[in-house]
Design a protein around this motif. Structure first.
Motif, PDB file in Angstrom:
ATOM      1  N   PHE A  64       9.820  28.896 -56.800  1.00 45.38           N
ATOM      2  CA  PHE A  64       8.454  29.388 -56.764  1.00 45.38           C
ATOM      3  C   PHE A  64       8.281  30.709 -57.495  1.00 45.38           C
ATOM      4  CE2 PHE A  64       8.404  27.079 -52.520  1.00 45.38           C
ATOM      5  CZ  PHE A  64       7.785  25.955 -53.059  1.00 45.38           C
ATOM      6  N   ARG A  65       9.344  31.345 -57.900  1.00 40.05           N
ATOM      7  CA  ARG A  65       9.233  32.696 -58.443  1.00 40.05           C
ATOM      8  C   ARG A  65       8.362  32.766 -59.692  1.00 40.05           C
ATOM      9  NH1 ARG A  65      14.961  31.816 -59.369  1.00 40.05           N
ATOM     10  NH2 ARG A  65      15.222  31.183 -61.514  1.00 40.05           N
ATOM     11  N   PHE A  66       8.183  31.664 -60.411  1.00 43.68           N
ATOM     12  CA  PHE A  66       7.327  31.666 -61.591  1.00 43.68           C
ATOM     13  C   PHE A  66       5.929  31.118 -61.312  1.00 43.68           C
ATOM     14  CE2 PHE A  66      11.715  31.250 -63.263  1.00 43.68           C
ATOM     15  CZ  PHE A  66      11.802  32.498 -63.851  1.00 43.68           C
ATOM     16  N   PHE A 122      -1.874  31.895 -36.896  1.00 44.31           N
ATOM     17  CA  PHE A 122      -0.924  31.865 -38.003  1.00 44.31           C
ATOM     18  C   PHE A 122      -1.429  30.824 -38.988  1.00 44.31           C
ATOM     19  CE2 PHE A 122       2.761  30.090 -40.182  1.00 44.31           C
ATOM     20  CZ  PHE A 122       3.409  31.228 -40.609  1.00 44.31           C
ATOM     21  N   GLU A 123      -1.920  31.293 -40.131  1.00 45.89           N
ATOM     22  CA  GLU A 123      -2.456  30.400 -41.146  1.00 45.89           C
ATOM     23  C   GLU A 123      -1.855  30.758 -42.494  1.00 45.89           C
ATOM     24  OE1 GLU A 123      -6.669  31.065 -40.672  1.00 45.89           O
ATOM     25  OE2 GLU A 123      -6.808  29.354 -39.299  1.00 45.89           O
ATOM     26  N   VAL A 124      -1.634  29.740 -43.313  1.00 45.49           N
ATOM     27  CA  VAL A 124      -1.085  29.947 -44.653  1.00 45.49           C
ATOM     28  C   VAL A 124      -2.102  29.423 -45.659  1.00 45.49           C
ATOM     29  CG1 VAL A 124       0.794  29.390 -46.246  1.00 45.49           C
ATOM     30  CG2 VAL A 124       1.271  29.695 -43.807  1.00 45.49           C
ATOM     31  N   TYR A 125      -2.465  30.304 -46.591  1.00 48.07           N
ATOM     32  CA  TYR A 125      -3.406  29.953 -47.655  1.00 48.07           C
ATOM     33  C   TYR A 125      -2.713  30.067 -49.000  1.00 48.07           C
ATOM     34  CZ  TYR A 125      -7.309  30.504 -44.388  1.00 48.07           C
ATOM     35  OH  TYR A 125      -8.175  30.367 -43.338  1.00 48.07           O
ATOM     36  N   VAL A 126      -3.059  29.187 -49.913  1.00 51.50           N
ATOM     37  CA  VAL A 126      -2.642  29.279 -51.302  1.00 51.50           C
ATOM     38  C   VAL A 126      -3.920  29.262 -52.127  1.00 51.50           C
ATOM     39  CG1 VAL A 126      -1.424  28.152 -53.194  1.00 51.50           C
ATOM     40  CG2 VAL A 126      -0.430  28.143 -50.903  1.00 51.50           C
ATOM     41  N   ILE A 181      -3.432  25.728 -46.176  1.00 53.57           N
ATOM     42  CA  ILE A 181      -2.444  24.648 -46.228  1.00 53.57           C
ATOM     43  C   ILE A 181      -1.728  24.454 -44.897  1.00 53.57           C
ATOM     44  CG2 ILE A 181      -2.096  24.857 -48.713  1.00 53.57           C
ATOM     45  CD1 ILE A 181       0.671  26.149 -48.003  1.00 53.57           C
ATOM     46  N   TYR A 182      -1.820  25.451 -44.005  1.00 56.73           N
ATOM     47  CA  TYR A 182      -1.202  25.308 -42.686  1.00 56.73           C
ATOM     48  C   TYR A 182      -1.953  26.158 -41.681  1.00 56.73           C
ATOM     49  CZ  TYR A 182       2.007  24.883 -38.890  1.00 56.73           C
ATOM     50  OH  TYR A 182       2.529  24.582 -37.662  1.00 56.73           O
ATOM     51  N   ARG A 236       5.072  23.200 -52.500  1.00 57.50           N
ATOM     52  CA  ARG A 236       5.551  22.319 -53.573  1.00 57.50           C
ATOM     53  C   ARG A 236       4.567  21.189 -53.839  1.00 57.50           C
ATOM     54  NH1 ARG A 236      10.277  22.565 -50.985  1.00 57.50           N
ATOM     55  NH2 ARG A 236      11.607  24.068 -51.949  1.00 57.50           N
ATOM     56  N   LYS A 237       4.093  20.595 -52.765  1.00 57.11           N
ATOM     57  CA  LYS A 237       3.144  19.479 -52.885  1.00 57.11           C
ATOM     58  C   LYS A 237       1.869  19.945 -53.581  1.00 57.11           C
ATOM     59  CE  LYS A 237       0.761  16.075 -50.041  1.00 57.11           C
ATOM     60  NZ  LYS A 237       0.530  15.603 -48.676  1.00 57.11           N
ATOM     61  N   LEU A 238       1.374  21.104 -53.228  1.00 53.80           N
ATOM     62  CA  LEU A 238       0.163  21.638 -53.828  1.00 53.80           C
ATOM     63  C   LEU A 238       0.369  21.975 -55.300  1.00 53.80           C
ATOM     64  CD1 LEU A 238      -2.758  22.516 -53.149  1.00 53.80           C
ATOM     65  CD2 LEU A 238      -1.834  24.788 -52.761  1.00 53.80           C
ATOM     66  N   ILE A 239       1.485  22.579 -55.634  1.00 56.33           N
ATOM     67  CA  ILE A 239       1.777  22.968 -57.014  1.00 56.33           C
ATOM     68  C   ILE A 239       1.946  21.752 -57.913  1.00 56.33           C
ATOM     69  CG2 ILE A 239       3.549  24.024 -58.493  1.00 56.33           C
ATOM     70  CD1 ILE A 239       3.900  26.149 -56.336  1.00 56.33           C
ATOM     71  N   SER A 240       2.481  20.672 -57.366  1.00 57.17           N
ATOM     72  CA  SER A 240       2.757  19.492 -58.185  1.00 57.17           C
ATOM     73  C   SER A 240       1.506  18.636 -58.435  1.00 57.17           C
ATOM     74  CB  SER A 240       3.836  18.646 -57.537  1.00 57.17           C
ATOM     75  OG  SER A 240       3.366  18.070 -56.325  1.00 57.17           O
ATOM     76  N   LEU A 241       0.387  18.975 -57.809  1.00 55.67           N
ATOM     77  CA  LEU A 241      -0.833  18.178 -58.011  1.00 55.67           C
ATOM     78  C   LEU A 241      -1.387  18.340 -59.398  1.00 55.67           C
ATOM     79  CD1 LEU A 241      -2.695  18.703 -54.635  1.00 55.67           C
ATOM     80  CD2 LEU A 241      -1.426  16.698 -55.370  1.00 55.67           C
TER      81      LEU A 241
END
Length: 57
Positions: A6-8, A23-27, A32-33, A52-57
């Protein structure tokens, strides 16, 4: 695939304090959670897998 991949793709990770144990996670402003919705904390690799799933869309 390990988490260093994910570093790039991710330029910033920010922890925002909330009340009532939320506790929520946003991109990019996309939720997303949500512990509140699922009533549990994520499993060890659950958040990286969701990213990963979100990035690969």
């Amino acid at each position: 695939m390990d988490d260093t991949n994910f570093r790039f793709d991710i330029t910033e990770i920010r922890l925002l304090p909330k009340s009532r144990g939320i506790f929520e996670v946003y991109v990019d402003d996309q939720l997303i959670y949500s512990k509140q919705e699922l009533n549990r904390f994520p499993e060890k690799k659950e958040i990286p897998d969701l990213i990963r799933k979100l990035i690969s869309l």
